[in-house]
Every structure is written in C-alpha cells, then in structure tokens.
Design a protein around this motif. Structure first.
Motif, PDB file in Angstrom:
ATOM      1  N   HIS A 217     -68.916 -79.507  -9.578  1.00 21.72           N
ATOM      2  CA  HIS A 217     -67.190 -79.581  -9.650  1.00 21.72           C
ATOM      3  C   HIS A 217     -67.405 -79.324 -10.861  1.00 21.72           C
ATOM      4  N   ASN A 218     -65.997 -78.885 -10.624  1.00 21.19           N
ATOM      5  CA  ASN A 218     -64.715 -78.648 -11.035  1.00 21.19           C
ATOM      6  C   ASN A 218     -64.263 -80.234 -11.835  1.00 21.19           C
ATOM      7  N   ALA A 219     -64.137 -79.879 -13.611  1.00 24.10           N
ATOM      8  CA  ALA A 219     -63.563 -81.156 -14.214  1.00 24.10           C
ATOM      9  C   ALA A 219     -61.035 -80.699 -14.422  1.00 24.10           C
ATOM     10  N   VAL A 220     -61.081 -81.894 -14.943  1.00 24.98           N
ATOM     11  CA  VAL A 220     -60.150 -81.023 -15.707  1.00 24.98           C
ATOM     12  C   VAL A 220     -59.748 -81.328 -16.782  1.00 24.98           C
ATOM     13  N   ASP A 221     -59.103 -81.076 -17.504  1.00 26.42           N
ATOM     14  CA  ASP A 221     -59.307 -80.725 -19.306  1.00 26.42           C
ATOM     15  C   ASP A 221     -58.014 -81.558 -19.564  1.00 26.42           C
ATOM     16  N   PHE A 222     -58.012 -82.841 -20.084  1.00 30.94           N
ATOM     17  CA  PHE A 222     -57.227 -83.745 -20.655  1.00 30.94           C
ATOM     18  C   PHE A 222     -55.963 -83.213 -21.787  1.00 30.94           C
ATOM     19  N   GLN A 223     -57.115 -82.023 -22.733  1.00 28.37           N
ATOM     20  CA  GLN A 223     -56.303 -82.219 -24.436  1.00 28.37           C
ATOM     21  C   GLN A 223     -54.648 -81.574 -24.312  1.00 28.37           C
ATOM     22  N   THR A 224     -54.254 -80.897 -23.102  1.00 30.67           N
ATOM     23  CA  THR A 224     -53.316 -80.395 -22.877  1.00 30.67           C
ATOM     24  C   THR A 224     -52.642 -81.168 -23.016  1.00 30.67           C
ATOM     25  N   ARG A 225     -52.323 -82.926 -22.301  1.00 29.10           N
ATOM     26  CA  ARG A 225     -51.680 -82.473 -21.414  1.00 29.10           C
ATOM     27  C   ARG A 225     -50.689 -83.511 -22.320  1.00 29.10           C
ATOM     28  N   GLY A 226     -48.980 -82.696 -22.221  1.00 30.97           N
ATOM     29  CA  GLY A 226     -48.095 -83.034 -23.250  1.00 30.97           C
ATOM     30  C   GLY A 226     -47.565 -83.890 -22.454  1.00 30.97           C
ATOM     31  N   ASP A 227     -47.154 -84.821 -23.910  1.00 24.49           N
ATOM     32  CA  ASP A 227     -45.981 -86.120 -23.835  1.00 24.49           C
ATOM     33  C   ASP A 227     -44.036 -85.705 -23.031  1.00 24.49           C
TER      34      ASP A 227
ATOM     35  N   VAL B 299     -61.820 -80.099  -3.768  1.00 22.98           N
ATOM     36  CA  VAL B 299     -61.665 -81.796  -4.345  1.00 22.98           C
ATOM     37  C   VAL B 299     -61.604 -82.923  -3.812  1.00 22.98           C
ATOM     38  N   ALA B 300     -61.858 -82.235  -2.460  1.00 26.31           N
ATOM     39  CA  ALA B 300     -61.674 -83.357  -1.640  1.00 26.31           C
ATOM     40  C   ALA B 300     -63.362 -84.249  -1.750  1.00 26.31           C
ATOM     41  N   GLU B 301     -64.475 -83.368  -1.952  1.00 27.45           N
ATOM     42  CA  GLU B 301     -65.333 -83.979  -2.319  1.00 27.45           C
ATOM     43  C   GLU B 301     -65.965 -85.063  -3.092  1.00 27.45           C
ATOM     44  N   VAL B 302     -65.054 -84.605  -4.259  1.00 27.54           N
ATOM     45  CA  VAL B 302     -64.744 -85.869  -5.610  1.00 27.54           C
ATOM     46  C   VAL B 302     -63.968 -86.693  -5.686  1.00 27.54           C
ATOM     47  N   LEU B 303     -63.092 -86.636  -4.784  1.00 21.30           N
ATOM     48  CA  LEU B 303     -62.152 -87.587  -4.873  1.00 21.30           C
ATOM     49  C   LEU B 303     -62.507 -88.866  -4.109  1.00 21.30           C
ATOM     50  N   LYS B 304     -62.584 -89.564  -4.491  1.00 19.98           N
ATOM     51  CA  LYS B 304     -62.096 -91.513  -3.396  1.00 19.98           C
ATOM     52  C   LYS B 304     -61.007 -91.464  -3.055  1.00 19.98           C
ATOM     53  N   HIS B 305     -59.685 -91.165  -4.097  1.00 16.18           N
ATOM     54  CA  HIS B 305     -58.309 -92.201  -3.892  1.00 16.18           C
ATOM     55  C   HIS B 305     -57.863 -91.431  -3.961  1.00 16.18           C
ATOM     56  N   SER B 306     -58.005 -90.425  -2.710  1.00 19.99           N
ATOM     57  CA  SER B 306     -56.693 -89.557  -2.500  1.00 19.99           C
ATOM     58  C   SER B 306     -57.042 -89.895  -1.063  1.00 19.99           C
ATOM     59  N   ILE B 307     -56.050 -89.195  -0.110  1.00 16.68           N
ATOM     60  CA  ILE B 307     -55.422 -89.427   1.694  1.00 16.68           C
ATOM     61  C   ILE B 307     -56.514 -87.756   1.505  1.00 16.68           C
ATOM     62  N   LYS B 308     -57.360 -87.950   2.280  1.00 14.92           N
ATOM     63  CA  LYS B 308     -57.530 -86.971   3.009  1.00 14.92           C
ATOM     64  C   LYS B 308     -57.309 -86.619   4.160  1.00 14.92           C
TER      65      LYS B 308
ATOM     66  N   ASP C 196     -57.319 -92.812 -12.712  1.00 11.16           N
ATOM     67  CA  ASP C 196     -58.592 -93.740 -13.678  1.00 11.16           C
ATOM     68  C   ASP C 196     -59.302 -92.945 -13.011  1.00 11.16           C
ATOM     69  N   GLU C 197     -59.976 -92.551 -11.553  1.00 10.55           N
ATOM     70  CA  GLU C 197     -60.941 -91.561 -11.003  1.00 10.55           C
ATOM     71  C   GLU C 197     -60.494 -90.747 -12.280  1.00 10.55           C
ATOM     72  N   VAL C 198     -59.682 -89.782 -11.772  1.00 10.00           N
ATOM     73  CA  VAL C 198     -59.385 -87.878 -12.736  1.00 10.00           C
ATOM     74  C   VAL C 198     -60.393 -88.475 -14.146  1.00 10.00           C
ATOM     75  N   ASN C 199     -59.695 -89.660 -14.349  1.00  5.99           N
ATOM     76  CA  ASN C 199     -60.501 -89.464 -16.437  1.00  5.99           C
ATOM     77  C   ASN C 199     -61.933 -89.839 -16.177  1.00  5.99           C
ATOM     78  N   GLN C 200     -62.338 -89.647 -14.532  1.00  8.85           N
ATOM     79  CA  GLN C 200     -63.261 -89.729 -15.528  1.00  8.85           C
ATOM     80  C   GLN C 200     -64.584 -88.304 -15.073  1.00  8.85           C
ATOM     81  N   LEU C 201     -64.121 -87.544 -14.375  1.00  6.49           N
ATOM     82  CA  LEU C 201     -63.673 -85.880 -14.233  1.00  6.49           C
ATOM     83  C   LEU C 201     -63.240 -85.514 -15.080  1.00  6.49           C
ATOM     84  N   LYS C 202     -65.541 -85.100 -16.290  1.00  8.23           N
ATOM     85  CA  LYS C 202     -64.758 -84.536 -17.290  1.00  8.23           C
ATOM     86  C   LYS C 202     -65.492 -83.172 -17.629  1.00  8.23           C
ATOM     87  N   TRP C 203     -65.472 -82.328 -17.799  1.00  8.85           N
ATOM     88  CA  TRP C 203     -65.796 -80.953 -17.991  1.00  8.85           C
ATOM     89  C   TRP C 203     -67.304 -81.307 -18.995  1.00  8.85           C
TER      90      TRP C 203
END
Lengths: 441, 423
Positions: B228-238, B358-367, B399-406
C-alpha cells in the motif's frame, strides 16, 4: 400625408465581472473588472459615441427639426460614462437641447426583469426615468425594453406605468402576413402603441454594410434611399432600430459608415416622401391598424427573435431564477450598496455569455464574451451571486437584531431607555456638527 | 528505477508516490537511480540520483540487436494504428515498409532524443524511445535490480532486463481498467500484460489492483505482492486560512472524469441540500466531464450552493483542504487514491468509495459503494449534522494517516527485492 422614418439607437454597456473565485466568497465584494470596463468604454467612446454624436449634431444644425433621432441609454452605460468618459454625457446633453432628440425609458440595468414576476421591472424603469430627467430634462413617454423584449404581459405592465408607446421587433413569426411598417397596439391595453423594427432595412446597416460578399456591396446613401422608397409603397412608417455601436465600432470608420449617415438625410429628402420623426411623434401622427398578439416573449436577437439567447438553457435558467429569488429581500432592505450591485448583476449580458446555442446568423450583437466557455461564465456569475446572497442574508439578520433591540427597549422602560436616548441624542448632535462644518467649508 | 514523472513536475499521484518510495528506500540504505524521460533539473536529488533520458546518447550497436527489436518493435508496428501518430513517423513507417518489406533498424534512435515527459500525442513513440534509451543505460550503469513504475516504463524495464540480465520488478499504480472502465485501449493493455509477464515480481498498490492483475491479466498470483502507498509528511506547509464562507464545506477534489465518479457526488449533494441547507459543495478539478457536471448542477438548481474551482495547483490544494469539513472521494475505480490521505492529514473527515485501494488501509473513514447515492448522502449528512462524528473521524483519521509512512511501505518493497535476489 408623409411617411415616417424613425431612427432609434440603443446604447448599453454592462459592468463586466472580474474573475471571482470560490475562495473569494464571503471575503471580497468587489465583483467588477475596473480595467476592462474602463478600457472598453474609452475605446467605444472614441470610436463611436463621440464622433457619431458630433455627426448627428451637425445634421441637426443643417436640417433643423427636420432631422430627428431617438436614443435609449442604459443606466449602467451612463454610470460608466460618468466615471470613464464624462464628455460622452456632455455630448448627449448637447443633443438633448436641440429638440430633435427623444430619450426613451428602459430598465436601468438593461435587465431581464420584465421576464420575472417580481416588481423589479417597475423599479428599474422608475430609476431609469428619474435618471433621464436628471441628465437630459426629459420625462420619457416611450419605453424600450432590453433588446426589444416584448410580450402581451410586458406591454400591459408598461401601459400600467403610464407609457404611451413601446418599441419591439417585427418578428416574422408574430406578424405573419402583416407588415411591420404600421403602428400596432397591445392586445390587453390598446392605448399602448407599438412600433416594430423593420429588420431588413435595419440589418442592411448593422449586419451587411461592410460585408464584401454581399451582392449589394457597397451600399451607398442614394441606393438605400431608393430601397426605402421602392420597398415601402403601402407603408406608413419605417422603424430603423439598431445598436449605436454599429457606427464606428461594429462597422469601423474605414467602412464609410459615417459618410453614409452624413449624406443619407439629403437623399431621403430629395428622393422620398419620408419625414424623420421620433417615436412619440410617430404614434401621435399614425392611427394604429390592429392589436398585435404576442403570447410568448419576442426580442430582436438571433434568427429566432425570441429570448433563448438569454434564457435558453439550464445554466441561464438557474442563474435567472436565483437572481430574482432574492429580489424581495433586496427591495425590502433597500441598501444603496446592495441595490447598486444587484442592479449590475441583472445586466442581460451576463446571461448572454452563458448561451450554448450555436451562432446561426452573423450575430449582430458582435458579442465578444470575456469567457472561454459558457460554463466558465456560469461558474463565475454564480460565485458572485452566491456572495451577494450571503451579504443580503447577513444584512437581513443584522437589521432583525437591531429591530429586536429597539422593540425590547421600548417594552422595558427604565434606565436602558434613557441611556440609549441620551446616546442617540449625542450621536445626532455629532452628525449635525459634522454637516455644519462641512457646509462652512 | 524507471518512472515517468518525479516532483516537482507531476501531473498526478504517480510522481508523488515514486518520490515517497525512493525516500523511504533511502532510509533503509537502498540506493536508487531514477530514470525519467525529461528531468527539469530541480528535482530533489538528496536521496536519489536522477538520470535524464533526454541526455542519454543511444549506442548504435544496440540498435542492431535482434533481441532488442523483439522487445520494442511491436510498438513500432502498432504505432500506425495509434490515433495520435504524427505524420513524420507515419511517413517513415510506411516508406520503410514499402522499401524493404520489413522494418529496418538504421533508425533515428541513434542520437539523443528529446522527451517531452508529458502525456501528449506522441506518447506511444516516446514510450518506445524511452525503452531504447533504457537499454543503453542498463549497459552503462551498475545496479542489482530494475524497478519500473506503470505501463509507460514497463517496456523500458523489459529491455533493461534483457540487456543486463538483472531481475525486474514492476509496480502497478493503475491499470488500463481503472483509467478507461471496460473500454480499454488494447495497445496499452498489451504493454501492461507483457510487462507483468516479463517481471520477476509485480507490486500492486492495493489488493483491489492485485485482483485485477491476477484476473484480468492472467498473472500468477504467487508473484503479485501488495504494497500500500503512504503519504509524505515532509511537504506539509503551515498554511493558515480564514474561511470566507460560514457554511460547512464538502469537497470533491480530483480529475472530473468517469473514473472519479463526479456525478455521484453531485446527486448526493442535491439530496443533502434538501435536508441540510447550511452547507456548500465544492468540486475542484477539471476533466472531460466538467461541462456535463456544471450543466447537471444548474439543472438541479443548486448552483448557489455548489461551486466549481477549476484545476487547483500548489498551495490552493492545501487551502481547499483547510476550507473543507468533509472530503468525499466517490471513485468508481481507484487503484489506491492518495487524496483522502492528504485530506485526513489536514484533519478533515473523509468518505471514500469501497472501490478504492485506500479503503483497504483506512479504518477511520466512512466507506460507501460509489453507486449508492443514498448512503453517500447519508454519510455526508451525518458528518455535517452530528459534530461529534466529524470531530472523532477527523482526529482519528489524522492519527491513522500519521502511521502510513513510506518507510514502512519501502520496507515491504525491500523485502520484495531481497526475495527476487535470493537474499
């Protein structure tokens, strides 16, 4: 009895919208593109309004009251002239003093309000009439609706407002075998006279004048006068209704349109038995021949001569409905800022930009839409309208809260009331002071 | 590693995923050489060595190899069937066929070729040339494993494998079935299948895609692995934003195409608006269903509450997420779908279609099923009307998405590498 030749020119400029994005909603309330509006007004003033006004003034000087024309100028055009080209207003005022020029009433915003069942139409016309009186010292007795839109119902409303006559198109599907070259009346109220546009002779100038592929090109003033004479044997009146921008903007000066107009009256006088009259004079002179049935609205636009150019698809219908849905609120609030923007949002041009029907004829509005597609026109307009609705609703709430406070205070006599009275007395004192100091200066 | 795009020059999620993966691999000490058709020169090279295929000179000796040809000439043959073949190529192909009765190899491939790196009309030709360049690179460079991202680079992977004899891993981010529904482009399908067959391992971004690869392409399940893919948090702009609209905002962000299911979003919006007026819907993006969507919105008479923004780029995407109270991805078919993760990262509760990877990896999303407009409307209404639900979904989702690391995804990829190398 001499036949009548009636020239009427339409002048309208919408206040064009800027690119207004979703992110602007609720934050920015400046909807209009100052730069585009200004440069457009300046360009057309220099190419058309100023030189053509001078030409007409020259003709009136030469022929006196034998040469006459009529104008209707939308409020939004006048406002923009005042801002960007005040000399245009001055030159119209000069024309107004000659006695050879009639100014017609219309909706202030060049609005489609006549097609809604709100009383916005009446409001708009009243506002425009006041403007005409203020600027040109004339109280209009003839009405011309946006793009000559007319139906039996609209005619009835116009008659109820006290107008004597109204201009519209000689649409073939309405006239049938009848000729546009007579005076007609409204079906419901025969006191309202109707003058119908002679499409062929009008469009010879607006559409075909510079068309090199037209077999009659080049069109000269004597040829035109001959046509007028030959084609109107059994006629009483020929109404030449057109956009004023025909002269110098749509037909550029190089095409010879100005020279044509300069020499036309001479040939009319020498070759034909026509005299120039304004609409109000024409309806006094000619007896109406019949009532004209127009159950569905007509206009001078496109091949179809109907209103589908503005209200012909879902986008346009939705925008129109939403616009007039809030009319009662806007009217009730009667806030100058809201009134101003509401008026500008009514300009029929915004709806014309959303048209999806193919350009079947050589569209004589020569519309250059500022949008690439009708969809973008719709989105931009709806974003602006959404923000406007928010403003209306906010103001409504504020007023309600203010009203509640006042009634509460009235109900509970005591300290509160006194305090507020003292305060209000103070504040009025302050404002009067300000005014008095201003007056002194 | 062969890829078609790499940030900052990206058209979609493929480039972002490639970048994330290489960064993750770097953390585990895997060195990556990334070959792309046209490098802008401003790519982040801290974790990866970028090779610009446009700079590579073809070695003429390779263009004489029979074997070489067998791998690529099927595209040349097919190319005069491609609707967007340019006249020059067409003329060349036809002339040579007439002259020799067969395809000759004294070809223009010899020199450097300027790739556009876009998805334009010459795409097929670019894909073929890219594969030729890959052969040259494979002969010149030293490496242990070949990793090719999506069909555009599969042929390059095959050629590189033939030339070097090194194992090939292909990475399926999307299949032709996701892009076109059932009306697939046969040529693309063929390239995809050839790549999957030639590969030693196939990595898919979801089980959904894995099933497609197995069932629709007939690939041996044993060599297909899901990472599964993940997300990159480095690019998050404030980015801080003050919202202009007072109503709640429900957002659709993506291409307005068949695959993304925009019409279901519009129909659901209409249902919600009838019950819950204090909301605005936003459709951000562009695509071939754009005009139709605008018309539908006007038809339903909801245009003062339903807005279009056009294609958003850069900060505007972040801004859109910060504007949103609910994010909806009603995709008809989505191999993975990274955008809900980006929404969750901004603390926005999400509704996603069950037909997305992405529905396979997410729990806290309404499907919901993408076609179930009632369920979609219900979910939107719930998140709007019951603040507690939205709050919990937003917080847990973050929280959940923070766990999805590349890093974690890269670890699985590394396992695949080790496996094929017999380590």
């Amino acid at each position: 009895m001499k036949k009548t030749l009636c020239f009427y020119f339409q002048i309208h400029q919408p206040v064009r919208l800027r690119r207004y994005r979703f992110f602007d909603i609720g934050k920015r309330h400046d909807y209009f593109d100052e730069y585009v509006n200004r440069s457009t007004i300046r360009r057309i003033a220099e190419r058309c309004y100023l030189p053509m006004n001078n030409l007409i003034l020259d003709l009136i000087k030469r022929y006196g009251t034998n040469f006459k024309v009529s104008f209707s100028i939308s409020g939004s055009a006048l406002e923009q002239f005042a801002l960007h080209a005040p000399e245009v207003i001055e030159s119209f005022q000069k024309l107004a003093t000659t006695g050879s020029v009639e100014f017609l009433a219309e909706t202030y915003a060049h609005s489609l309000a006549s097609l809604s069942d709100t009383d916005e139409f009446e409001r708009q016309v009243r506002r425009h009439t006041a403007k005409m009186k203020e600027l040109f010292g004339q109280k209009p007795v003839t009405l011309r609706n946006s793009s000559l839109i007319y139906s039996d119902q609209i005619g009835e409303r116009v008659a109820a407002m006290g107008f004597e006559s109204m201009l519209t198109d000689g649409a073939r599907h309405v006239l049938g075998w009848k000729s546009p070259n007579f005076v007609y009346t409204n079906v419901m109220n025969p006191r309202l006279k109707l003058l119908l546009k002679n499409s062929r002779l009008s469009d010879d100038l607006t559409l075909r004048f510079s068309d090199h592929s037209w077999h009659e090109w080049p069109l000269t003033a004597d040829k035109y006068a001959r046509w007028l004479k030959d084609s109107t044997q059994n006629s009483e009146i020929v109404n030449l209704f057109m956009n004023y921008e025909t002269f110098g903007e749509n037909q550029l000066a190089e095409t010879g349109i100005f020279e044509f107009m300069r020499s036309l009256p001479e040939y009319i006088f020498s070759m034909t038995d026509f005299e120039f009259l304004t609409p109000s004079e024409a309806v006094k002179k000619h007896q109406p021949v019949a009532p004209l049935h127009v159950p569905y609205p007509i206009s001078w636009a496109d091949e179809e001569k109907d209103i589908t150019g503005w209200l012909g698809n879902e986008l346009q219908n939705e925008a129109f409905e939403e616009l007039f849905k809030i009319q009662p609120k806007v009217e009730a609030l009667n806030d100058p800022g809201l009134n101003e923007d509401y008026s500008r949002l009514q300009a029929s041009d915004h709806f014309y930009y959303m048209r999806t029907k193919l350009f079947s004829d050589n569209d004589y509005h020569h519309y250059v839409s500022p949008y690439e597609t009708p969809y973008e026109a719709f989105i931009n307009y709806m974003n602006v309208l959404s923000d406007f609705v928010v403003r209306v609703e906010d103001m409504e709430k504020m007023r309600n809260i203010a009203d509640d406070k006042i009634t509460e205070e009235e109900k509970s006599p005591g300290k509160k009331k006194r305090v507020s009275r003292v305060k209000s007395a103070e504040s009025t004192a302050k404002t009067t002071k300000k005014i008095s100091t201003k007056e002194k200066r | 590693m062969f890829g078609w795009e790499f940030p900052p020059h990206i058209a979609g999620g493929l480039g972002t995923a490639s970048y994330g993966l290489t960064k993750g691999l770097a953390k585990h000490g895997v060195k990556v050489m990334f070959v792309m058709p046209k490098a802008g020169g401003d790519e982040d090279q801290s974790v990866v060595k970028i090779i610009n295929a446009s700079d590579v000179e073809m070695m003429s000796e390779y263009s004489n190899l029979d074997e070489y040809w067998q791998n690529v000439n099927f595209m040349e043959i097919g190319s005069n069937l491609v609707p967007y073949l340019d006249p020059v190529t067409f003329e060349r192909t036809v002339k040579e066929t007439i002259k020799t009765g067969e395809y000759s190899e004294h070809i223009v491939f010899r020199n450097k070729f300027q790739f556009s790196g876009k998805y334009g009309t010459n795409l097929m030709e670019e894909v073929a040339r890219y594969a030729m360049v890959a052969g040259t690179i494979a002969a010149q460079q030293d490496f242990d494993i070949i990793h090719a991202h999506d069909w555009l680079t599969y042929s390059a992977g095959i050629v590189a494998k033939k030339v070097s004899g090194k194992p090939l891993v292909i990475h399926v981010h999307a299949t032709e079935f996701d892009r076109s529904g059932e009306n697939i482009n046969q040529q693309v399908y063929d390239i995809e299948r050839r790549g999957m067959e030639a590969a030693d391992r196939v990595i898919t971004v979801s089980n959904l895609t894995r099933n497609i690869v197995i069932n629709r392409y007939g690939i041996n399940p044993d060599k297909v692995v899901t990472v599964h893919n993940a997300v990159d948090f480095q690019t998050r702009g404030d980015l801080e934003i003050d919202r202009g609209v007072k109503e709640k905002v429900v957002t659709f962000l993506g291409r307005i195409t068949f695959q993304k299911g925009p019409e279901y979003f519009i129909e659901a919006a209409n249902k919600v608006l009838k019950r819950y007026p204090n909301v605005r819907f936003v459709m951000a993006g562009s695509g071939d269903l754009f005009n139709r969507s605008v018309r539908r919105v006007a038809q339903l008479k909801i245009a003062t509450k339903f807005h279009f923004t056009g294609f958003l780029r850069g900060d505007d995407v972040q801004k859109m997420f910060l504007y949103s109270d609910v994010y909806v991805m009603p995709s008809v078919s989505e191999p993975f779908g990274i955008s809900p993760l980006e929404a969750m990262r901004a603390g926005v509760p999400t509704i996603i279609s069950k037909q997305s990877g992405v529905a396979e990896v997410l729990k806290h999303s309404i499907k919901v099923n993408y076609w179930d407009i009632d369920a979609l409307a219900d979910a939107i209404y719930g998140l709007l009307a019951y603040p507690a639900l939205g709050k919990v979904a937003g917080e847990k989702g973050l929280d959940e998405v923070n766990q999805l690391k590349w890093e974690n995804a890269a670890l699985k990829v590394e396992d695949v590498y080790k496996d094929v190398l017999g380590m």
